[in-house]
Design an enzyme around this catalytic site. Structure first.
Site, PDB file in Angstrom:
ATOM      1  N   ASP A 160       0.833  -1.269  -0.068  1.00 29.15           N
ATOM      2  CA  ASP A 160      -0.007  -0.070  -0.102  1.00 29.15           C
ATOM      3  C   ASP A 160       0.743   1.349   0.167  1.00 29.15           C
ATOM      4  O   ASP A 160       1.952   1.347  -0.679  1.00 29.15           O
ATOM      5  CB  ASP A 160      -1.055  -0.039   1.171  1.00 29.15           C
ATOM      6  CG  ASP A 160      -2.146   0.706   0.826  1.00 29.15           C
ATOM      7  OD1 ASP A 160      -3.317   0.292   0.520  1.00 29.15           O
ATOM      8  OD2 ASP A 160      -2.251   1.890   1.308  1.00 29.15           O
ATOM      9  N   HIS A 194      -2.784   5.480   4.494  1.00 24.21           N
ATOM     10  CA  HIS A 194      -3.898   4.530   4.408  1.00 24.21           C
ATOM     11  C   HIS A 194      -3.154   3.163   4.788  1.00 24.21           C
ATOM     12  O   HIS A 194      -3.899   2.334   5.120  1.00 24.21           O
ATOM     13  CB  HIS A 194      -4.076   4.648   2.682  1.00 24.21           C
ATOM     14  CG  HIS A 194      -5.010   3.529   2.276  1.00 24.21           C
ATOM     15  ND1 HIS A 194      -4.734   2.376   1.619  1.00 24.21           N
ATOM     16  CD2 HIS A 194      -6.321   3.430   2.802  1.00 24.21           C
ATOM     17  CE1 HIS A 194      -5.993   1.746   1.281  1.00 24.21           C
ATOM     18  NE2 HIS A 194      -6.953   2.308   1.958  1.00 24.21           N
ATOM     19  N   ASN A 285     -14.602   1.015  -4.978  1.00 21.43           N
ATOM     20  CA  ASN A 285     -15.444   1.847  -4.224  1.00 21.43           C
ATOM     21  C   ASN A 285     -16.198   2.723  -5.393  1.00 21.43           C
ATOM     22  O   ASN A 285     -16.627   3.963  -5.193  1.00 21.43           O
ATOM     23  CB  ASN A 285     -14.564   2.769  -3.528  1.00 21.43           C
ATOM     24  CG  ASN A 285     -14.014   2.245  -2.430  1.00 21.43           C
ATOM     25  OD1 ASN A 285     -14.423   1.042  -1.850  1.00 21.43           O
ATOM     26  ND2 ASN A 285     -12.843   2.820  -1.797  1.00 21.43           N
ATOM     27  N   SER A 347     -11.406  -1.273   0.925  1.00 20.41           N
ATOM     28  CA  SER A 347      -9.827  -1.808   1.791  1.00 20.41           C
ATOM     29  C   SER A 347      -9.925  -2.026   3.280  1.00 20.41           C
ATOM     30  O   SER A 347      -9.347  -2.944   3.736  1.00 20.41           O
ATOM     31  CB  SER A 347      -9.058  -0.695   1.503  1.00 20.41           C
ATOM     32  OG  SER A 347      -9.242   0.533   1.872  1.00 20.41           O
TER      33      SER A 347
END
Length: 604
Positions: A160, A194, A285, A347
């Site tokens: 990530d 994130h 999303n 996520s």
């Protein structure tokens, strides 16, 4: 003023000079400046031919403009690609020139992914017991089964925006083998938050309700592949996946996604699967069923998001690739500035599934990736239509049930499994994956003949179990040997052991099943003529051994090659060569057996 003749002569010469100048510009390629602004460049992936061992050298081209203005940014020899930065202007010219290099097969722009995160908001510290997402997926029950901490070492890769390795909640778990693919460094910081947020969810699950873990058996491998601002290039995603697999990651969480497939990324997925890693990614999303990667690659568990009502979140992607769902709204976790935030998106849903995967492999380290996946899917709480559907996949994550199933199997079976191939179902010893009862029927694109040796433990019908396969509108069939005719498999049709089915799949996929471990030997009534029959156990068998109970009745056997979508040469009793009855038959596959009379197929 000059004369008319002088005027004509002057402009005739000028016209000739102009024409000659245009011809020169047309015949001679322009000299491109050495000074290229980074904002005026693009990344392209060059795919090399399999077996190319020597590094690709841009200077091998006779065109100096290419060697001076193109830069190799990344090499991935194991995955057969390299990444080159080229000027945006005249991109087609540069790509055509690069394709002239010996060993280069193809070229593509480097696709961009983004972290699958919808929003985040700071909140006060919230205890584990107050987190609705953990309670809804029954993590408290999972923690009751195995505590304190993880009982066996588990290595989880977080691919990530990086992980804040100095955060007190994460620092004890950081594996030093992580890498920053953005700055090409082993020292990384998460400037976006994130990746830290996802790592916090996984660590909270591993710790359970303890304030600090006394069992430091969880290790996190941080792989920083991009930022919120610049996005995540598929090439960086690919090398990070390979790197994580090479460093022993049992579970790999990829917290990002985007449109457009990438052969580089897909090769990395295949590589990690071959290393035994379980791969998990958010479904996306965009409230869409359009392609989303890496979640939609074969072998990746795609996770959608649910709200507190168990309904699909309004932003969550859906479609045939969704495998599981988990809470994705208002999920609490840590942030790089030592604060706590709630996050929303698919996520965090994927992070919850990753944490559950860590718990089941910790309680039962003998599980392979297919068995881990089967447990997660078969123990999920069915939502929406019965069986797998395009909105909830197999259902809502149930961590308590998953860990209980993994622990149950570990208690029953402590040794490696072995099966006496000639003894049939009743003599199979508890020494192989059959005792665990979890299988994955691999399906090829096109028609597949399938069969199982035992009843599904779930009690679901065949129609329910096969709902997760996209048959592209084709009917699932079974063969009635008495009438020598096909019969459609309806929703309520039971899946009968040893009985073959004809099933169409639109892509390479795996159908997870949990089988009943009963010891009763199943039998099948076979008629004169053609019969569609499967093997009686879960190990390969020769045709001679498999059909020994009806050795006086069977005349020939045909096996369908689902990979090639055609029939292999017929197997004939006592024959040699390509027709030999010593040829091996694979489990979970159905075969055409021609009988010269009726008989009961009762495996010995």
């Amino acid at each position: 003023m000059g004369s008319y003749e002088t005027y004509c002569r002057r402009y005739s010469v000028s016209g000739i000079v102009l024409i000659i100048s245009l011809l020169i510009c047309w015949l001679i390629p322009p000299v491109i400046s050495d000074q290229i602004n980074p904002e005026e460049t693009e990344r392209v992936i060059l795919y090399t031919a399999t077996g190319v061992t020597s590094p690709i050298n841009l200077s091998s081209l006779n065109n100096s403009a290419v060697s001076e203005n193109c830069t190799v940014l990344l090499r991935a020899p194991k995955l057969n690609f390299l990444v080159v930065q080229i000027p945006v202007n005249n991109s087609s010219f540069y790509q055509n020139e690069l394709l002239k290099i010996s060993g280069i097969n193809s070229i593509e722009s480097d696709p961009i992914r983004t972290p699958d995160f919808f929003s985040s908001s700071p909140v006060s510290n919230v205890s584990i017991s107050e987190q609705w997402a953990f309670n809804r997926t029954d993590f408290p029950q999972a923690w009751n089964i195995q505590k304190p901490g993880l009982t066996n070492p588990v290595s989880i890769a977080i691919i990530d925006t990086g992980v804040d390795s100095s955060h007190p909640e994460l620092k004890p778990f950081i594996n030093p083998h992580g890498f920053d693919w953005v700055d090409n460094s082993t020292t990384m910081q998460d400037i976006d938050g994130h990746g830290t947020y996802l790592a916090g969810i996984v660590c909270a699950i591993a710790n359970g309700e303890q304030s600090s873990s006394t069992e430091k058996n969880l290790t996190l491998i941080p792989e920083r592949v991009g930022t919120n601002a610049s996005g995540i290039f598929a090439s960086r995603s690919a090398v990070a996946i390979q790197h994580a697999a090479d460093n022993g990651a049992r579970v790999i969480l990829m917290g990002y996604g985007g449109s457009g497939q990438s052969p580089a990324e897909e090769a990395a997925i295949s590589y990690a699967l071959s290393k035994g890693s379980l791969l998990i990614a958010p479904a996306g999303n965009e409230a869409s069923n359009e392609g989303h990667y890496p979640s939609d690659y074969d072998g990746v568990i795609s996770v959608g998001s649910t709200a507190k009502t168990d309904g699909l979140s309004y932003f969550s992607n859906y479609g045939i690739f969704v495998d599981l769902v988990a809470p994705g709204e208002g999920v609490v976790s840590v942030w790089p500035d030592n604060s706590t935030r709630t996050g929303t998106g698919t996520s965090p849903s994927a992070a919850l599934v990753t944490g559950a995967a860590a718990l089941i492999t910790a309680v039962n380290p003998d599980l392979n990736r297919d068995e881990m996946r089967s447990i997660l899917e078969s123990t999920s709480h069915d939502l929406g239509r019965t069986g797998r559907d395009i909105y909830y996949g197999y259902g809502l994550l149930d961590a308590g049930a998953a860990v209980a199933e993994a622990e149950k199997q570990h208690t029953k079976v402590q040794n490696t499994y072995s099966a006496n191939q000639s003894s049939g179902l009743d003599q199979i010893k508890r020494s192989g994956s059959f005792g665990k009862g979890i299988i994955g029927i691999n399906l090829s694109p096109g028609w597949n003949f399938v069969s199982v040796p035992s009843f599904p433990a779930s009690g679901k019908t065949g129609g329910d179990l096969f709902q997760g396969i996209n048959t592209d509108g084709h009917t699932i069939w079974k063969f009635n040997a008495v009438d020598q005719d096909w019969v459609a498999v309806e929703k309520q049709t039971n899946l009968t052991p040893l009985e073959g089915l004809l099933l169409y799949s639109d892509r390479q996929s795996s159908l997870p099943l949990v089988l009943d471990n009963r010891t009763k030997v199943h039998e099948l009534n076979m008629s004169c003529g053609w019969n569609l029959v499967g093997l009686p156990n879960m190990s390969p068998m020769s045709a001679k051994d498999a059909l020994s109970p009806i050795s006086k009745n069977w005349v020939s056997l045909l096996q369908y090659n689902s990979t090639m979508q055609n029939y292999d040469p017929a197997i004939i009793p006592g024959a040699n060569g390509s027709h030999s009855d010593s040829r091996m038959l694979s489990p979970f596959t159905a075969y055409w057996v021609y009988m010269n009379g009726g008989a009961v197929y009762h495996p010995a």
